[in-house]
Design an enzyme around this catalytic site. Structure first.
Site, PDB file in Angstrom:
ATOM      1  N   HIS A 119      -5.614   7.807  25.433  1.00 34.14           N
ATOM      2  CA  HIS A 119      -4.209   8.213  25.290  1.00 34.14           C
ATOM      3  C   HIS A 119      -3.258   7.184  25.889  1.00 34.14           C
ATOM      4  O   HIS A 119      -2.133   7.520  26.265  1.00 34.14           O
ATOM      5  CB  HIS A 119      -3.982   9.595  25.919  1.00 34.14           C
ATOM      6  CG  HIS A 119      -4.634  10.698  25.148  1.00 34.14           C
ATOM      7  ND1 HIS A 119      -4.773  11.988  25.621  1.00 34.14           N
ATOM      8  CD2 HIS A 119      -5.206  10.710  23.908  1.00 34.14           C
ATOM      9  CE1 HIS A 119      -5.403  12.731  24.708  1.00 34.14           C
ATOM     10  NE2 HIS A 119      -5.675  11.979  23.679  1.00 34.14           N
ATOM     11  N   CYS A 147      10.923  -6.076  24.137  1.00 33.97           N
ATOM     12  CA  CYS A 147       9.708  -6.853  23.850  1.00 33.97           C
ATOM     13  C   CYS A 147       9.952  -8.338  24.141  1.00 33.97           C
ATOM     14  O   CYS A 147      10.972  -8.894  23.728  1.00 33.97           O
ATOM     15  CB  CYS A 147       9.339  -6.651  22.387  1.00 33.97           C
ATOM     16  SG  CYS A 147       7.921  -7.615  21.888  1.00 33.97           S
ATOM     17  N   THR A 188     -11.979  18.204  31.558  1.00 30.15           N
ATOM     18  CA  THR A 188     -11.123  18.355  30.376  1.00 30.15           C
ATOM     19  C   THR A 188     -11.349  19.726  29.758  1.00 30.15           C
ATOM     20  O   THR A 188     -12.482  20.217  29.722  1.00 30.15           O
ATOM     21  CB  THR A 188     -11.363  17.237  29.326  1.00 30.15           C
ATOM     22  OG1 THR A 188     -10.582  17.532  28.162  1.00 30.15           O
ATOM     23  CG2 THR A 188     -12.817  17.070  28.940  1.00 30.15           C
TER      24      THR A 188
HETATM   25  P1  NAD Z   1      -6.255  20.066  30.676  1.00 32.21           P
HETATM   26  O1  NAD Z   1      -5.170  20.268  31.672  1.00 32.21           O
HETATM   27  O2  NAD Z   1      -6.118  20.700  29.339  1.00 32.21           O
HETATM   28  O3  NAD Z   1      -7.623  20.568  31.306  1.00 32.21           O
HETATM   29  C1  NAD Z   1      -7.996  20.220  32.618  1.00 32.21           C
HETATM   30  C2  NAD Z   1      -9.399  20.731  32.859  1.00 32.21           C
HETATM   31  O4  NAD Z   1      -9.806  20.261  34.118  1.00 32.21           O
HETATM   32  C3  NAD Z   1      -9.512  22.252  32.874  1.00 32.21           C
HETATM   33  O5  NAD Z   1     -10.609  22.640  32.040  1.00 32.21           O
HETATM   34  C4  NAD Z   1      -9.777  22.585  34.346  1.00 32.21           C
HETATM   35  O6  NAD Z   1     -10.616  23.722  34.496  1.00 32.21           O
HETATM   36  C5  NAD Z   1     -10.473  21.312  34.798  1.00 32.21           C
HETATM   37  N1  NAD Z   1     -10.367  21.028  36.233  1.00 32.21           N
HETATM   38  C6  NAD Z   1      -9.395  21.395  37.114  1.00 32.21           C
HETATM   39  N2  NAD Z   1      -9.668  20.922  38.336  1.00 32.21           N
HETATM   40  C7  NAD Z   1     -10.827  20.224  38.224  1.00 32.21           C
HETATM   41  C8  NAD Z   1     -11.631  19.503  39.168  1.00 32.21           C
HETATM   42  N3  NAD Z   1     -11.289  19.385  40.459  1.00 32.21           N
HETATM   43  N4  NAD Z   1     -12.768  18.917  38.715  1.00 32.21           N
HETATM   44  C9  NAD Z   1     -13.145  19.022  37.409  1.00 32.21           C
HETATM   45  N5  NAD Z   1     -12.426  19.706  36.491  1.00 32.21           N
HETATM   46  C10 NAD Z   1     -11.278  20.290  36.894  1.00 32.21           C
HETATM   47  O7  NAD Z   1      -6.466  18.493  30.548  1.00 32.21           O
HETATM   48  P2  NAD Z   1      -7.000  17.586  29.339  1.00 32.21           P
HETATM   49  O8  NAD Z   1      -8.129  18.258  28.666  1.00 32.21           O
HETATM   50  O9  NAD Z   1      -7.169  16.221  29.908  1.00 32.21           O
HETATM   51  O10 NAD Z   1      -5.795  17.542  28.288  1.00 32.21           O
HETATM   52  C11 NAD Z   1      -4.483  17.338  28.768  1.00 32.21           C
HETATM   53  C12 NAD Z   1      -3.675  16.245  28.098  1.00 32.21           C
HETATM   54  O11 NAD Z   1      -2.552  15.962  28.973  1.00 32.21           O
HETATM   55  C13 NAD Z   1      -4.396  14.919  27.969  1.00 32.21           C
HETATM   56  O12 NAD Z   1      -4.037  14.411  26.744  1.00 32.21           O
HETATM   57  C14 NAD Z   1      -3.843  14.016  29.062  1.00 32.21           C
HETATM   58  O13 NAD Z   1      -3.507  12.741  28.541  1.00 32.21           O
HETATM   59  C15 NAD Z   1      -2.543  14.644  29.481  1.00 32.21           C
HETATM   60  N6  NAD Z   1      -2.384  14.686  30.965  1.00 32.21           N
HETATM   61  C16 NAD Z   1      -2.820  13.649  31.744  1.00 32.21           C
HETATM   62  C17 NAD Z   1      -2.716  13.712  33.126  1.00 32.21           C
HETATM   63  C18 NAD Z   1      -3.213  12.539  33.954  1.00 32.21           C
HETATM   64  O14 NAD Z   1      -3.255  11.411  33.461  1.00 32.21           O
HETATM   65  N7  NAD Z   1      -3.598  12.763  35.223  1.00 32.21           N
HETATM   66  C19 NAD Z   1      -2.178  14.840  33.744  1.00 32.21           C
HETATM   67  C20 NAD Z   1      -1.707  15.884  32.923  1.00 32.21           C
HETATM   68  C21 NAD Z   1      -1.821  15.795  31.523  1.00 32.21           C
END
Ligand code: NAD
Length: 238
Positions: A119, A147, A188
């Protein structure tokens, strides 16, 4: 170590090539909010609206402000035990491809070798015309970035809702998923396509799937290591 972690370790040791998919949950213990389960709205707008081409086109300054704030938040936190264990393991055992949905730069800061930024990244800018990318660590802009090659406005190098995954990124990830004989899926919810499709690929190919998540996953079945990534991954991979 529990029997189920030992069973997963043995699968990974036997595998010739491992496909790793991470999501926002791997950065939760660093202090970054996940997408599901938190209110990520900003200036009264829902997250899905902010991370979109429509928002950038209607108000590029506000879109950049959100991404610069995310940079500032991300740089104040540190890679956690899960990012570090994964990076050390990938360097040690080779034939590991990490595909991350995260945009926070924490895998890179943990010195993970060549993560595929599915992403994109908040630390990349991309030209809206010629699409040239560059690394950028600025935390503020007096004037919005342009750019260096063609002088058109740049946008954040994040794949927003409604964007397509850059072709080369998709190809590299698909090839790795086809070669892998074990999948490790960490932090995820696997609800965001096309990343979620990799889990279906694993199921269709009958490849073992190890899921590290404190919650029971909704997606395809596999070995579920229930707990926070920062506790499970050092036991699984060290
Ligand atoms: P999501 O928020 O949909 O899911 C997060 C998952 O992580 C959940 O299933 C949850 O139960 C699990 N989780 C929570 N704490 C945890 C831990 N300590 N250890 C392991 N698992 C844990 O996230 P997603 O599936 O990555 O989709 C979200 C979208 O939003 C992605 O496209 C991402 O790019 C974006 N996003 C990114 C960030 C980042 O870069 N840190 C933060 C928020 C959203």
């Amino acid at each position: 170590m529990t029997d189920i972690i030992q069973q997963a370790r043995e699968l990974l040791v036997k595998a010739k090539s491992v496909f790793v998919l991470t999501g926002a949950g791997i950065s939760a213990e660093s202090g970054l909010k996940t997408y599901r389960g938190h209110d990520l709205s900003w200036r009264g707008r829902p997250y899905q609206e902010i991370v979109s081409t429509d928002y950038f086109e209607s108000d590029p300054r506000a879109s950049w402000d959100w991404h610069l704030e995310f940079r500032d938040t991300a740089r104040r936190v540190q890679p956690n035990a899960a990012h570090l264990a994964l990076a050390e393991w990938a360097k040690r055992r080779k034939n590991v491809t990490l595909v991350t949905q995260n945009i926070d730069g924490l895998h890179e800061r943990a010195d993970h070798p060549d993560p595929i930024l599915f992403h994109g990244s908040v630390w990349i800018t991309r030209c809206t015309r010629c699409e040239v990318w560059r690394r950028d660590y600025a935390l503020a802009y007096e004037t919005l970035p342009m750019c260096l090659i063609c002088e058109a406005p740049e946008r954040p190098g994040v794949v927003w809702f409604g964007d397509t995954i850059p072709r080369r990124t998709l190809e590299l990830a698909v090839l790795a998923s086809q070669d892998a004989d074990a999948f490790l899926v960490v932090g995820t919810s696997a609800q965001v396509a096309p990343a979620s499709e990799f889990l279906h690929v694993a199921r269709e190919r009958g490849v073992p799937l190890i899921v590290v998540n404190p919650e029971a996953p909704k997606g395809p079945e596999g070995i579920h290591l229930q707990g926070p990534a920062g506790e499970i991954l050092p036991q699984l991979l060290n």
